[in-house]
Scaffold this motif. Sequence first.
Motif, PDB file in Angstrom:
ATOM      1  N   ALA A 111       0.835  -1.203   0.000  1.00 16.92           N
ATOM      2  CA  ALA A 111       0.000   0.000   0.000  1.00 16.92           C
ATOM      3  C   ALA A 111       0.870   1.255   0.000  1.00 16.92           C
ATOM      4  O   ALA A 111       0.571   2.240  -0.689  1.00 16.92           O
ATOM      5  CB  ALA A 111      -0.930  -0.006   1.208  1.00 16.92           C
ATOM      6  N   ASP A 112       1.962   1.233   0.758  1.00 15.18           N
ATOM      7  CA  ASP A 112       2.855   2.379   0.794  1.00 15.18           C
ATOM      8  C   ASP A 112       3.507   2.615  -0.565  1.00 15.18           C
ATOM      9  O   ASP A 112       3.589   3.757  -1.040  1.00 15.18           O
ATOM     10  CB  ASP A 112       3.931   2.164   1.864  1.00 15.18           C
ATOM     11  CG  ASP A 112       4.913   3.313   1.935  1.00 15.18           C
ATOM     12  OD1 ASP A 112       4.503   4.417   2.324  1.00 15.18           O
ATOM     13  OD2 ASP A 112       6.101   3.118   1.602  1.00 15.18           O
ATOM     14  N   LEU A 113       3.962   1.521  -1.208  1.00 19.27           N
ATOM     15  CA  LEU A 113       4.576   1.658  -2.531  1.00 19.27           C
ATOM     16  C   LEU A 113       3.568   2.159  -3.553  1.00 19.27           C
ATOM     17  O   LEU A 113       3.895   3.009  -4.399  1.00 19.27           O
ATOM     18  CB  LEU A 113       5.163   0.320  -2.975  1.00 19.27           C
ATOM     19  CG  LEU A 113       6.392  -0.172  -2.192  1.00 19.27           C
ATOM     20  CD1 LEU A 113       6.775  -1.568  -2.649  1.00 19.27           C
ATOM     21  CD2 LEU A 113       7.558   0.781  -2.362  1.00 19.27           C
ATOM     22  N   ALA A 114       2.338   1.636  -3.485  1.00 19.56           N
ATOM     23  CA  ALA A 114       1.308   2.102  -4.426  1.00 19.56           C
ATOM     24  C   ALA A 114       0.998   3.576  -4.204  1.00 19.56           C
ATOM     25  O   ALA A 114       0.851   4.352  -5.157  1.00 19.56           O
ATOM     26  CB  ALA A 114       0.042   1.254  -4.273  1.00 19.56           C
ATOM     27  N   GLY A 115       0.900   3.987  -2.935  1.00 20.95           N
ATOM     28  CA  GLY A 115       0.652   5.400  -2.648  1.00 20.95           C
ATOM     29  C   GLY A 115       1.783   6.284  -3.132  1.00 20.95           C
ATOM     30  O   GLY A 115       1.553   7.377  -3.676  1.00 20.95           O
ATOM     31  N   ARG A 116       3.019   5.816  -2.957  1.00 17.52           N
ATOM     32  CA  ARG A 116       4.155   6.601  -3.426  1.00 17.52           C
ATOM     33  C   ARG A 116       4.149   6.721  -4.945  1.00 17.52           C
ATOM     34  O   ARG A 116       4.467   7.772  -5.500  1.00 17.52           O
ATOM     35  CB  ARG A 116       5.463   5.963  -2.968  1.00 17.52           C
ATOM     36  CG  ARG A 116       5.737   6.078  -1.484  1.00 17.52           C
ATOM     37  CD  ARG A 116       7.088   5.525  -1.137  1.00 17.52           C
ATOM     38  NE  ARG A 116       8.136   6.261  -1.831  1.00 17.52           N
ATOM     39  CZ  ARG A 116       9.416   5.872  -1.877  1.00 17.52           C
ATOM     40  NH1 ARG A 116       9.776   4.749  -1.265  1.00 17.52           N
ATOM     41  NH2 ARG A 116      10.305   6.579  -2.511  1.00 17.52           N
ATOM     42  N   GLN A 117       3.780   5.629  -5.618  1.00 16.57           N
ATOM     43  CA  GLN A 117       3.741   5.687  -7.081  1.00 16.57           C
ATOM     44  C   GLN A 117       2.670   6.660  -7.564  1.00 16.57           C
ATOM     45  O   GLN A 117       2.892   7.421  -8.510  1.00 16.57           O
ATOM     46  CB  GLN A 117       3.479   4.292  -7.653  1.00 16.57           C
ATOM     47  CG  GLN A 117       3.530   4.248  -9.165  1.00 16.57           C
ATOM     48  CD  GLN A 117       3.573   2.847  -9.699  1.00 16.57           C
ATOM     49  OE1 GLN A 117       3.668   1.894  -8.958  1.00 16.57           O
ATOM     50  NE2 GLN A 117       3.491   2.720 -11.005  1.00 16.57           N
ATOM     51  N   VAL A 118       1.515   6.655  -6.909  1.00 11.51           N
ATOM     52  CA  VAL A 118       0.466   7.607  -7.289  1.00 11.51           C
ATOM     53  C   VAL A 118       0.953   9.038  -7.066  1.00 11.51           C
ATOM     54  O   VAL A 118       0.735   9.931  -7.903  1.00 11.51           O
ATOM     55  CB  VAL A 118      -0.820   7.323  -6.487  1.00 11.51           C
ATOM     56  CG1 VAL A 118      -1.843   8.432  -6.708  1.00 11.51           C
ATOM     57  CG2 VAL A 118      -1.414   5.987  -6.903  1.00 11.51           C
ATOM     58  N   ALA A 119       1.615   9.269  -5.927  1.00  9.09           N
ATOM     59  CA  ALA A 119       2.130  10.613  -5.649  1.00  9.09           C
ATOM     60  C   ALA A 119       3.182  11.032  -6.679  1.00  9.09           C
ATOM     61  O   ALA A 119       3.207  12.186  -7.128  1.00  9.09           O
ATOM     62  CB  ALA A 119       2.727  10.656  -4.240  1.00  9.09           C
ATOM     63  N   LEU A 120       4.041  10.074  -7.072  1.00  7.89           N
ATOM     64  CA  LEU A 120       5.055  10.399  -8.068  1.00  7.89           C
ATOM     65  C   LEU A 120       4.430  10.701  -9.425  1.00  7.89           C
ATOM     66  O   LEU A 120       4.927  11.553 -10.171  1.00  7.89           O
ATOM     67  CB  LEU A 120       6.045   9.239  -8.192  1.00  7.89           C
ATOM     68  CG  LEU A 120       7.002   9.049  -7.000  1.00  7.89           C
ATOM     69  CD1 LEU A 120       7.863   7.823  -7.201  1.00  7.89           C
ATOM     70  CD2 LEU A 120       7.871  10.279  -6.802  1.00  7.89           C
ATOM     71  N   GLU A 121       3.355  10.005  -9.762  1.00 10.48           N
ATOM     72  CA  GLU A 121       2.675  10.307 -11.028  1.00 10.48           C
ATOM     73  C   GLU A 121       2.034  11.699 -10.980  1.00 10.48           C
ATOM     74  O   GLU A 121       2.042  12.419 -11.985  1.00 10.48           O
ATOM     75  CB  GLU A 121       1.624   9.237 -11.317  1.00 10.48           C
ATOM     76  CG  GLU A 121       2.241   7.887 -11.685  1.00 10.48           C
ATOM     77  CD  GLU A 121       1.199   6.816 -11.914  1.00 10.48           C
ATOM     78  OE1 GLU A 121       0.005   7.097 -11.673  1.00 10.48           O
ATOM     79  OE2 GLU A 121       1.579   5.709 -12.324  1.00 10.48           O
ATOM     80  N   SER A 122       1.497  12.070  -9.818  1.00  9.02           N
ATOM     81  CA  SER A 122       0.961  13.426  -9.686  1.00  9.02           C
ATOM     82  C   SER A 122       2.076  14.462  -9.821  1.00  9.02           C
ATOM     83  O   SER A 122       1.921  15.495 -10.479  1.00  9.02           O
ATOM     84  CB  SER A 122       0.260  13.582  -8.333  1.00  9.02           C
ATOM     85  OG  SER A 122      -0.823  12.682  -8.223  1.00  9.02           O
ATOM     86  N   ARG A 123       3.209  14.172  -9.210  1.00  4.42           N
ATOM     87  CA  ARG A 123       4.341  15.082  -9.338  1.00  4.42           C
ATOM     88  C   ARG A 123       4.827  15.145 -10.786  1.00  4.42           C
ATOM     89  O   ARG A 123       5.254  16.211 -11.251  1.00  4.42           O
ATOM     90  CB  ARG A 123       5.486  14.618  -8.436  1.00  4.42           C
ATOM     91  CG  ARG A 123       5.175  14.722  -6.956  1.00  4.42           C
ATOM     92  CD  ARG A 123       6.352  14.244  -6.134  1.00  4.42           C
ATOM     93  NE  ARG A 123       6.108  14.397  -4.712  1.00  4.42           N
ATOM     94  CZ  ARG A 123       6.998  14.104  -3.772  1.00  4.42           C
ATOM     95  NH1 ARG A 123       8.191  13.636  -4.124  1.00  4.42           N
ATOM     96  NH2 ARG A 123       6.708  14.262  -2.492  1.00  4.42           N
TER      97      ARG A 123
END
Length: 417
Positions: A111-123
């Motif tokens: 879940a943490d990795l998925a959240g980080r990936q979503v945040a990186l895509e937003s960035r």
Amino acid sequence: MLSSRPDLLAQLRSEPARLPASRPSGAAERVWVVRRRTLVIAALAFGTLALWASAATWFIVFRDEALARFMERQAAMQYAYEERVSALRARLDRVATQKLLEQDGVETRLADLAGRQVALESRQAMLMGLAEQAGGAGGATDEDGVLSALPPARPLPARAPAPTPTPESLGLRTEAETGARLPAPGVSARMTALGHALDGFEARQSLVVGRLAARSRSEAARLRGVMAETGLDGGRFADRRGGGIGGPLVPAGSGPFETAVLQAQRDLGERDALRRIVGSLPLRRPVAVDGGLSSTFGYRSDPFTRGLALHTGIDLRSEYGAPARATAAGTVTMADYSGGYGNMVEVDHGHGLATRYAHLSAITVVPGQAVAAGQMVGRIGSTGRSTGTHLHYETRIDGEPVDPQRFLRAGARMAAR
């Protein structure tokens, strides 16, 4: 008859040898064998009876004690079995709990990795917006390598969405395969590698934001230097018309990256504003071929009266009939003969700035016409109060003449960068 029985007995006792001689000798042996067998059988029967009696006596006497010992042994065996079962059950519970904890840890990391990936895509979307803003005005140059440092993005919705970490993609067994979602060997290493990859991606994004901000600040400082060289105040070019802006509030976070993006946007906005201002300034040369100056701005000896007089522009040497070009975009406000100017064209560049092109041999524009920077407004000549072929060029701020060389020097500085 009774009296004769004692006599018979006496006779038998007195004549023992008078037994029949014809009786066989084996009969006596058989009688003895029968008697011996009888004795043995009797002895065995007696022994068996005695043994049975002893056993019965022992059983009667020691039955309770034997039964108690037997029950103790059975109870001990049952207790040992139950203890072993309890130990195995506790061990199984510990293993199950450990597996559940491991599974919870894996799911939490996923879940943490998925959240980080979503945040990186937003960035990434923010970075693409910054890149477009950085290259949108004045062309997408990349001399500092900023745009090339951008990580590859997926902005088109037609493409498949970016995969998020899943148990299957990381090698986790499914419930249908094992009945319980337990991590397969090597999953922790895969997730660690994915975390390192995301760390590198995040660091690269931060580097890009820093480069964009530094580049925009450097260009803004250079443009402010150009403005300072012209002697103009940036407040003159502020847009006072205003404008409506708004929309629903959708916060994008308040971390260091978001703060850096916001600052980069401000720096890029300031740079773009300065670009627009500098782009509207008359920084180009009005003649294509630099023939040098025949007279500068300021007080000089008048060529006709020989007295001291103010020269409101500069005189540029050039060939007769050569094009005179607008030094910035604007609107023609005058295109006619004007006394000592001769044939003269005046162009209004907005914000109080205007330029004049005098002594023209021909005028090629009309009042009210919009002209672009570099567009020909007339041909060089010697009309009006002139001693020879040249272009009299003026720059005016709020109607007052200023030295055009300030703008020409600033333009040369811009072209040299």
